[in-house]
Design a protein around this motif. Structure first.
Motif, short mmCIF file in Angstrom:
data_model
loop_
_atom_site.label_atom_id
_atom_site.label_comp_id
_atom_site.label_asym_id
_atom_site.label_seq_id
_atom_site.Cartn_x
_atom_site.Cartn_y
_atom_site.Cartn_z
N CYS A 174 12.29 56.60 -75.52
CA CYS A 174 12.89 55.52 -74.62
C CYS A 174 14.20 55.74 -74.09
CB CYS A 174 13.06 54.17 -75.70
SG CYS A 174 13.30 54.26 -77.20
N ARG A 175 14.49 54.98 -73.35
CA ARG A 175 15.97 55.21 -72.40
C ARG A 175 16.87 54.07 -72.82
NH1 ARG A 175 17.03 58.66 -68.26
NH2 ARG A 175 18.44 57.52 -67.28
N ILE A 176 18.04 54.30 -73.49
CA ILE A 176 18.88 53.24 -73.82
C ILE A 176 20.20 53.28 -73.23
CG2 ILE A 176 19.86 52.05 -75.91
CD1 ILE A 176 17.67 53.52 -77.53
N LEU A 177 20.59 52.19 -72.66
CA LEU A 177 21.87 52.19 -72.02
C LEU A 177 22.84 51.26 -72.88
CD1 LEU A 177 23.75 52.28 -69.45
CD2 LEU A 177 22.92 50.07 -68.83
N ILE A 260 15.92 49.77 -72.59
CA ILE A 260 16.74 48.86 -73.35
C ILE A 260 18.27 49.05 -73.16
CG2 ILE A 260 17.30 48.31 -75.78
CD1 ILE A 260 14.41 50.27 -76.27
N VAL A 261 18.73 47.77 -73.19
CA VAL A 261 20.49 47.77 -72.94
C VAL A 261 20.80 47.45 -74.17
CG1 VAL A 261 22.20 46.73 -71.71
CG2 VAL A 261 20.09 47.00 -70.57
N PHE A 377 14.19 47.77 -83.40
CA PHE A 377 14.36 46.69 -82.46
C PHE A 377 14.00 47.39 -81.03
CE2 PHE A 377 17.27 43.26 -83.66
CZ PHE A 377 16.83 42.76 -84.95
N CYS A 378 14.49 48.54 -80.94
CA CYS A 378 14.23 49.22 -79.66
C CYS A 378 12.93 49.60 -79.45
CB CYS A 378 15.02 50.95 -79.84
SG CYS A 378 16.96 50.58 -79.78
#
Ligand SMILES: Nc1nc2c(ncn2[C@@H]2O[C@H](COP(=O)(O)OP(=O)(O)OP(=O)(O)O)[C@@H](O)[C@H]2O)c(=O)[nH]1
Ligand SMILES: [Mg+2]
Length: 783
Positions: A174-177, A260-261, A377-378
C-alpha cells in the motif's frame, strides 16, 4: 427504477467486455481463485485440492515460492487450471472473474489479519467484512448469491491453508500519503512503523523539505510512505505557502495516487481554542472532497496528551480522545459540507520513554498497541478501496451538500399524465352515470311491484330453507330497484338545483346568506387531554364556495398548538358553463414551506367539447414542481369520447413536456374501452407509453359496483421497454360473500396479487386464510 436498471446493465456489459479481453491474454486465474472458482466441488474436494497445491509448492526453493512461480513451475497444473477456468467461462464465467478477484482479496485480507494477530471478532474487521459482503451482493446475480454468502468462510479456510503451508509472499502493498502541519510527527511516525530512522526528524525546525518516498516492509506488507513537508499553522499569511505545498503534493501523487491518506495532528495541542478549519478547507479545495474518503486521522503525542488535573485519568482518557476526534471530524464535515463522513482515528505515541510491551511496541494509556492498530487500519482501508474499484463503486458516492438537483423520473411523470382525467364539471354529475340511468326504464318497475310484507326475525326463522332463500332474493331485488330509483331522483334534484342556480345567476338577485353550518369535528384522541388543542378550534362554513380548515399536525413544529398548516377548497361557476376549482394545502414552519395545490378551470359545453386548463404546484425539498396541463375532450360521436392533453412540468431549472391522446368507447352500458398513448420529453431524455383498458360492469351498475377490468400498459424509457398487465375485479359471489381481486405483473417478472374476501356468514373463510398465512410463513422460514 428504469434508469438504475439501465445503468446496472451497462455496467455488466462493461465488465463482460473487460474480462473477456483479459481472459484471452491470461488464461490462468489469479492467486487462489482456482479453488474458489469451483462451485460444484464439495468441501471434501477442496480439502484434497490444498495438499496437491502444496506438493507442487514444495520443490520450489522457499525464498521464491509464491503463487505465480508456483503456477509457472508446473505446466501440467497450469493446463488443468486453464481448463478449469475455460469450463467456468462458459455461461457467465466472465463476470465470475470479478467475483473471484474479490474472493482473492478476502483471502489476502484473512492472511494479513493472521499475521497481525487480529481476530475476526475485531469490530473494524467485522465492519470491513460486512461491507465487502454487501458490495458483492449488490453486484452479484441471483445465481451467485449462494456462493457469495459462503465466500467469506471459504476464503478464511484457504487463508489458513496458505499461511500454514508457509507461502510467504502476499503481494500486498500500500501507498500511504502523510499530511499535516510541520512538527506534528509525520516523519517520526514513519520511523516508528519501520522501527528505524528512515526519515529525518527535528524538534526545533521543519525537517522534511521535499516530498519523498520511503519504502519498507512491515509484517510482510510492502509499504510506501510519501513523506511531505509540513504545512504552516493556518493564518492568512501562510495560505499561499500551504497552497504551494499542497499543489506540489497533488502533482506528485497524480501518476500513482495513494491508497490511504494519514492526516496528522498533535493530540496535546487540541483544546477548546483549536481551530484548523481554514487548513482543512484548503486541503478540501485543493485535493477535492474525495480525499477524505480514504483518510485516517492520526493523533501523535497520545501518551503525553492527558489533560492535567483530571482525577483517575485512565477512565477519562477514552472520552478525552473521542472528544478531540469529534472536534476535528466536525471541521472536516464543515469543509466538505456533508456530515455523513466518518473518518477512523488513530492514536500514536512516538516518544521511546513510554511503556512498551515485550515486542518493544509502545502501549498507550488505554492499553492499545498503536502500531498493529495502524497497520490494521491501513489494510482495511486499502482492501475496501480495492473492492470498491473492482466492483465499480468508486464514483458512486458524492460528498457535498444534499443534492437538490434531483431529476424526476420520466416514466413516473408520463404515467401520471396518462392517468390524469380532469373533472369536467363541478356539479358532481357524472355524464356517464347519468346516461346509464337515463337509459334505464326500470324506474316504474319499482312502483309497480306488488307490496310485500316484511317478516320479523322469528318469522324468518320459521321458514323452510328454500323459502328463506326466495324471500331474501326478493328483498335484494327490491333493494336494488329502490336504490336505482333513489339515485335517479338524486340526480334529477341536483340538475334542478343547477338550473335554479343558473336562473338566479342570470337574475343576479342574491338571496340572503345561507345559514352557517358547522363542519364535522376532527377526530378527537381517545384519551382525554386538557391540553389537546382540538377542542380550541371549530370550523364554520358560511358559504358553499370556500372551505378553509386548519391542518393539525401533532408532530409538527409548534407542539403547543399543533396547527401549522391550512387547507383550502373551493369550486365555483365563474360564468355559465365555466367552472374553476382550487384545492390546496400549505404548511409553514421556521425552516420549511410546503405547498400542494391544484387549480383548474374548465369550459364545459353540455353538447360539445370540454376544454380545461390547470396548474399544479407541489414543493419538493427546497424546489417546486410546477405542472401546467391542458385538456380537450370531444364527444363528437355518440358513445365515443376523444381526449387530448398536453402538460409542461418544471422542476428546478429543468422542463418536461408531455402529450397524450385518449379515446373512450362505450358499448352498451356495460362495456367500456379506453386506449391512450403519450410521450414525455425533457432533459435530453424521452419516455413513451400507452395503455389499453377494457372494463365490463355488472348489470346493476352504478348501484352495485361489480366490475372486471383488464389493463395492458407499455412504458419505454432509455432503450428499455416494460410491458405490464393488470386485472382488477370486484364481485358479489353470493348475498353474503364479496370478493375483490387485483393483480399485476410486468415483463421484469415483478408482480403483485391481492385477493380480498368479505363475508358475513362463512367463518371457514377466515380459518382458511389464517391457515394459508401460517403455512406461507412457515415455508418462508424454511427457505
Ligand atoms: N513526545 C512525542 N514527541 C513526538 C511524537 N511524534 C513526534 N515527536 C517529536 O516531534 C518532533 C517533530 O517530529 P517530525 O517527525 O520531524 O515532525 P514532522 O511532522 O515530520 O515535521 P515536518 O517534517 O517539518 O513536517 C521530533 O522531535 C519528534 O521526536 C510523539 O508522539 N510524542
Ligand atoms: Mg517530516
Amino acid at each position: 427504477m428504469l434508469g438504475l436498471e439501465g445503468r446496472m446493465k451497462g455496467f455488466r456489459d462493461w465488465v463482460l467486455s473487460q474480462i473477456s479481453s483479459k481472459s484471452l491474454m491470461s488464461p490462468t486465474p489469479l492467486l487462489g481463485s482456482d479453488s474458489l472458482y469451483d462451485e460444484g466441488r464439495s468441501n471434501e474436494d477442496s480439502n484434497e485440492q490444498a495438499p496437491a497445491a502444496n506438493s507442487v509448492a514444495l520443490p520450489v526453493p522457499s525464498a521464491t515460492s509464491n503463487s505465480s512461480t508456483n503456477q509457472s513451475s508446473s505446466t501440467l497444473q497450469q493446463a488443468s487450471e486453464a481448463e478449469n477456468f475455460q469450463s467456468q467461462l462458459s455461461g457467465n464465467g466472465r463476470r465470475k472473474d470479478t467475483l473471484a478477484k474479490v474472493e482473492d482479496l478476502q483471502v489476502q485480507f484473512f492472511r494479513l489479519l493472521q499475521r497481525l494477530g487480529q481476530s475476526k471478532e475485531n469490530l473494524l474487521v467485522t465492519k470491513v467484512l460486512y461491507r465487502m459482503h454487501l458490495a458483492t451482493l449488490i453486484r452479484a446475480e441471483e445465481s451467485d448469491l449462494k456462493r457469495v454468502n459462503l465466500s467469506s468462510s471459504r476464503a478464511r479456510a484457504i487463508a489458513n491453508q496458505q499461511e500454514e503451508a508457509g507461502m510467504p509472499q502476499l503481494g500486498f502493498s500500500c501507498r500511504i500519503l502523510v499530511l499535516g502541519k510541520t512538527g506534528v510527527g509525520k516523519s517520526a511516525t514513519i520511523n516508528s512503523i519501520f522501527g528505524q530512522e528512515k526519515a529525518m526528524t527535528n524538534a526545533f525546525q521543519p525537517a522534511t523539505n521535499c516530498i519523498q518516498e520511503i519504502v519498507g516492509t512491515v509484517n510482510g506488507i510492502n509499504i510506501t510512505f510519501i513523506d511531505t513537508p509540513g504545512f504552516l499553522p493556518s493564518s492568512t499569511k501562510n495560505v499561499k505557502r500551504n497552497k504551494r505545498i499542497m499543489l506540489s503534493i497533488k502533482r506528485f501523487i497524480r501518476k500513482s495516487p495513494p491508497d490511504i491518506v494519514l492526516y496528522f495532528e498533535r493530540l496535546d495541542l487540541i483544546n477548546s481554542g483549536y481551530s484548523d478549519f481554514p487548513l482543512l478547507k484548503l486541503i478540501t479545495d485543493v485535493f477535492g472532497a474525495s480525499i477524505w474518503f480514504n483518510t485516517i486521522l492520526v493523533m501523535t503525542h497520545s501518551s503525553s496528551a492527558i489533560p492535567e488535573g483530571l482525577e483517575g485519568y485512565t477512565v477519562n482518557y477514552d472520552s478525552y480522545i473521542s472528544q478531540c476526534t469529534n472536534l476535528i471530524q466536525q471541521y472536516i464535515h464543515q469543509a466538505v459540507l456533508d456530515s455523513r463522513l466518518e473518518n477512523p482515528a488513530l492514536f500514536v505515541e512516538n516518544h521511546p520513554q513510554y511503556p512498551k510491551n515485550n515486542m518493544g511496541e509502545i502501549i498507550l494509556p488505554n492499553g492499545q498497541v498503536w502500531k498493529s492498530q495502524l497497520l490494521l487500519f491501513c489494510i482495511c482501508t486499502k482492501v475496501l478501496g480495492d473492492v470498491n474499484s473492482l466492483l465499480k463503486f468508486q464514483n458512486g458516492i458524492e460528498l457535498g451538500p444534499a443534492n437538490n438537483a434531483r431529476v424526476p423520473s420520466l416514466p413516473h411523470l408520463l404515467s401520471s399524465l396518462l392517468r390524469h382525467r380532469p373533472v369536467s364539471n363541478q356539479s358532481g354529475i357524472d355524464d356517464e352515470i347519468e346516461d346509464i340511468l337515463h337509459s334505464d326504464k326500470e324506474e316504474d318497475e319499482y312502483d309497480q311491484l306488488p307490496s310485500i310484507r316484511i317478516l320479523t326475525k322469528s318469522q324468518v326463522e320459521k321458514l323452510s330453507k328454500q323459502q328463506k332463500e326466495d324471500y331474501l332474493d326478493e328483498l335484494e331485488y327490491r333493494e336494488t330497484l329502490y336504490l336505482k330509483k333513489q339515485m335517479k331522483e338524486d340526480y334529477r334534484r341536483r340538475k334542478e338545483k343547477l338550473l335554479l342556480q343558473e336562473q338566479e345567476f342570470s337574475n343576479s338577485d342574491n338571496s340572503d346568506d345561507p345559514e352557517p353550518v358547522q363542519l364535522p369535528d376532527m377526530a378527537v384522541p381517545l384519551s382525554f387531554d386538557s391540553d389537546c388543542s382540538i377542542h380550541r378550534y371549530r370550523c364554520l362554513v358560511d358559504n358553499d364556495q370556500f372551505l378553509v380548515r386548519p391542518v393539525l399536525d401533532p408532530q409538527g413544529w409548534d407542539h403547543d398548538v399543533g396547527f401549522d398548516g391550512i387547507n383550502l377548497e373551493t369550486a365555483t361557476e365563474i360564468k355559465k358553463n365555466v367552472y374553476a376549482s382550487v384545492v390546496g394545502q400549505m404548511h409553514k414552519t421556521k425552516h420549511d414551506f410546503n405547498i400542494q395545490s391544484e387549480c383548474a378551470a374548465a369550459y364545459v359545453n353540455p353538447l360539445g367539447p370540454t376544454y380545461s386548463i390547470g396548474v399544479d404546484v407541489q414543493s419538493a425539498g427546497k424546489d417546486m414542481v410546477c405542472t401546467v396541463h391542458s385538456n380537450t375532450k370531444l364527444k363528437n360521436i355518440k358513445h365515443n369520447i376523444a381526449d387530448c392533453g398536453v402538460s409542461l412540468t418544471s422542476f428546478g431549472k429543468k422542463y418536461y413536456v408531455g402529450a397524450k391522446l385518449e379515446d373512450t368507447l362505450l358499448i352498451g352500458k356495460r362495456l367500456k374501452f379506453v386506449v391512450n398513448a403519450g410521450r414525455m420529453e425533457g432533459h435530453e431524455q424521452m419516455a413513451y407509453g400507452g395503455s389499453f383498458e377494457a372494463s365490463l360492469r355488472g348489470e346493476d351498475y352504478p348501484v352495485r359496483n361489480d366490475h372486471l377490468s383488464l389493463t395492458m400498459t407499455v412504458l419505454s424509457f432509455d432503450k428499455e421497454t416494460v410491458l405490464s398487465g393488470s386485472l382488477e375485479s370486484e364481485l358479489r359471489l353470493s348475498r353474503s360473500l364479496k370478493a375483490s381481486v387485483s393483480a399485476n405483473l410486468n415483463s421484469r417478472k415483478m408482480g403483485k396479487i391481492c385477493i380480498k374476501m368479505s363475508s358475513s356468514e362463512h367463518l371457514q373463510i377466515a380459518l382458511v386464510a389464517v391457515f394459508s398465512i401460517l403455512k406461507l410463513l412457515l415455508r418462508r422460514k424454511e427457505i
